[in-house]
Design a protein around this motif. Structure first.
Motif, mmCIF file in Angstrom:
data_model
loop_
_atom_site.group_PDB
_atom_site.id
_atom_site.type_symbol
_atom_site.label_atom_id
_atom_site.label_comp_id
_atom_site.label_asym_id
_atom_site.label_seq_id
_atom_site.Cartn_x
_atom_site.Cartn_y
_atom_site.Cartn_z
ATOM 1 N N TRP A 19 0.808 -1.218 0.000
ATOM 2 C CA TRP A 19 0.000 0.000 0.000
ATOM 3 C C TRP A 19 0.841 1.268 0.000
ATOM 4 O O TRP A 19 0.300 2.357 -0.165
ATOM 5 N N CYS A 28 -5.033 6.910 -3.212
ATOM 6 C CA CYS A 28 -5.602 6.950 -1.863
ATOM 7 C C CYS A 28 -5.094 8.098 -1.006
ATOM 8 O O CYS A 28 -5.496 8.230 0.146
ATOM 9 N N THR A 32 -1.222 7.380 2.903
ATOM 10 C CA THR A 32 -1.148 5.932 2.742
ATOM 11 C C THR A 32 0.255 5.441 3.051
ATOM 12 O O THR A 32 1.246 6.024 2.642
ATOM 13 N N CYS A 40 -8.735 5.251 1.112
ATOM 14 C CA CYS A 40 -9.360 4.101 0.458
ATOM 15 C C CYS A 40 -9.892 3.128 1.506
ATOM 16 O O CYS A 40 -9.582 3.235 2.689
ATOM 17 N N THR A 41 -10.685 2.155 1.069
ATOM 18 C CA THR A 41 -11.244 1.155 1.975
ATOM 19 C C THR A 41 -10.945 -0.240 1.447
ATOM 20 O O THR A 41 -10.709 -0.431 0.262
#
Length: 85
Positions: A19, A28, A32, A40-41
C-alpha cells in the motif's frame, strides 16, 4: 490443508505491504503507508479471502476429527481378505 490455508494466509498478510507504492499513494492520498490505507477502503474480496482461510481451517479440522472417529467405529477385520493369515 496447511499448504492452501498457509499460502492464502501469507498472501493476506503480505497484501497490505504494497500500500505504500506510488500508484496507491496517488489514488488513496499521501497518508497511505504500509498497513495504513489512507482514504481508500478494503472491499469484500479481501474480507472473503480471510473468511476462506478460517473456513478451510475449520472444515479440515472437522474432517480430521470425524475421520478419526469413523476409524474407531470400524470392526478390526474390515478390509481384510477371507482366508489370508
Amino acid at each position: 490443508m496447511l499448504d492452501t490455508c498457509g499460502c492464502m494466509a501469507i498472501g493476506c498478510l503480505l497484501y497490505p505491504d504494497g500500500w505504500d507504492s506510488p500508484e496507491v499513494k496517488r489514488l488513496c492520498g499521501q497518508m497511505t503507508d504500509k498497513y495504513k490505507l489512507g482514504h481508500c477502503t478494503v472491499r469484500w474480496a479481501f474480507i472473503l479471502a480471510i473468511l476462506a482461510i478460517l473456513d478451510s481451517f475449520f472444515l479440515s479440522s472437522l474432517a480430521f476429527v470425524l475421520g478419526n472417529r469413523q476409524d474407531t467405529l470400524l470392526p478390526e477385520d474390515f478390509g481384510e481378505e477371507k482366508g489370508s493369515t
